[in-house]
Design an enzyme around this catalytic site. Structure first.
Site, PDB file in Angstrom:
ATOM      1  N   SER A  10      10.099  39.393   3.701  1.00 31.82           N
ATOM      2  CA  SER A  10      11.671  39.472   3.143  1.00 31.82           C
ATOM      3  C   SER A  10      12.570  39.381   4.533  1.00 31.82           C
ATOM      4  CB  SER A  10      12.085  40.420   2.303  1.00 31.82           C
ATOM      5  OG  SER A  10      13.316  40.885   1.966  1.00 31.82           O
ATOM      6  N   TYR A  31      12.215  49.563  -0.319  1.00 33.32           N
ATOM      7  CA  TYR A  31      11.986  48.174  -0.246  1.00 33.32           C
ATOM      8  C   TYR A  31      12.360  47.721   1.352  1.00 33.32           C
ATOM      9  CZ  TYR A  31      12.176  43.153  -1.281  1.00 33.32           C
ATOM     10  OH  TYR A  31      11.765  41.651  -1.339  1.00 33.32           O
TER      11      TYR A  31
END
Length: 331
Positions: free
Chosen positions: A143, A156
């Site tokens: 990501s 995250y």
């Protein structure tokens, strides 16, 4: 192993929906042999059946990546069926939204267990087999958050920064075997069910912040990496601009990023707290897309806007530096 020669054996985690399912389809169209893993057995078997209809040999192995024994069993099943593993795509992941101090510790820990230890479990199986057979490609989904971070997603962001470091360390460890490749992808915001599935303790409805790119764009990148490996690949214009600006803007960039992403991902609508799919999968039937690409929120329009943001950011940075120079000159 090249996609142009013998169809490779591909292991994909998180294959029941989103990027994992899109990637399974992409490899299936090229006739690959697929070993698909996820917690949701019904949707996983559905994916395998659809891949078979597209021309692949596909098997479903229900797997919770937080359980190392299950991941080891996944590797054994792949070897029993196909005799080798050419590509392992670590993709299964979960998310959580909310300010750090509001997040339950067990939920924060679960994100790390899935996104970091889950990747570690997969990488260990893959790397041992790659070393034994002398080749292989490990692809890890890190990501763009693993490069620029974002607010309201501390667990995250931590997990994705960790995956980048983990991948770089592995690249250095396999210098003695050049046929083993470790690739890291950094997608921007992607139109998948991730946002509906994420845990949410922010008290706001979570949404995908534009620009939103297709999961097929990520899948095509993963397929391309098999023939043309790269250490890190940023996917989507927003991520590319953000990556370019981050080291240039410093603290000013942190403020811009924090304000924009807070407003982008959290709507001004209330939402009750939920642990999402952290501890159990959500049987909502969502397949590849999350339905976030509509109107300007489609990943294609924002190029001009992104360039404008970059120009504005650079202009403000230059202005700030000019003021600092003036102050130092007259101090």
């Amino acid at each position: 192993m090249s996609m142009r020669n013998i169809p490779p054996v591909i292991v994909i985690t998180g294959a029941s929906s989103g990027i994992g399912r899109a990637t399974a389809y992409a490899f299936a169209k090229r006739g690959a042999s697929l070993v698909l893993a996820a917690r949701r057995a019904r949707m996983l078997h559905e994916t395998a059946q659809e891949c078979a209809e597209l021309g692949a040999t596909a098997m479903a192995v229900p797997t919770d990546v937080t359980d190392e024994r299950q991941v080891q069993a996944l590797g054994r099943r792949a070897m029993e069926r196909f005799g080798r593993i050419d590509v392992w795509f670590n993709n299964a992941g979960v998310g959580i939204f909310g300010r750090f101090e509001d997040l339950p510790s067990d939920a924060w820990r679960r994100v790390i267990e899935t996104n970091v230890f889950g990747y570690m479990h997969g990488a260990k199986v893959a790397m041992r087999q790659f070393r034994a057979q002398g080749h292989g490609t490990l692809i890890q989904n890190a990501s763009i958050v693993g490069r620029i971070a974002k607010p309201d997603s501390s667990a995250y962001a931590t997990s994705k920064f960790a995956i980048r470091g983990f991948s770089e360390a592995l690249r250095q460890e396999v210098l003695d075997q050049p046929a083993i490749q470790v690739c890291t992808i950094l997608p921007s915001v992607i139109d998948t069910p991730f946002f509906e599935h994420a845990a949410n303790f922010s008290h706001h409805r979570v949404r995908a912040a534009p620009p939103v790119y297709t999961p097929e764009k990520v899948a095509d990148t993963v397929v391309e990496l098999v023939d043309h490996p790269q250490a890190e690949v940023v996917i989507g214009g927003f991520g590319k601009v953000g990556s370019f600006l981050k080291p240039l803007l410093g603290p000013f960039g942190t403020r811009i990023n924090g304000r924009l992403l807070n407003a982008g991902f959290l709507a001004n609508e209330p939402s009750p707290p939920t642990s999402g799919n952290l501890f159990a999968p959500m049987e909502d039937g969502r397949r590849v897309r999350g339905g976030w690409r509509h109107g300007p929120n489609n990943g294609g329009v924002p190029t001009v806007a992104l360039l404008g943001l970059a120009a504005l950011s650079m202009g403000l940075l230059a202005w700030q530096r000019s003021r600092a120079d003036d102050r130092s000159r007259y101090a």
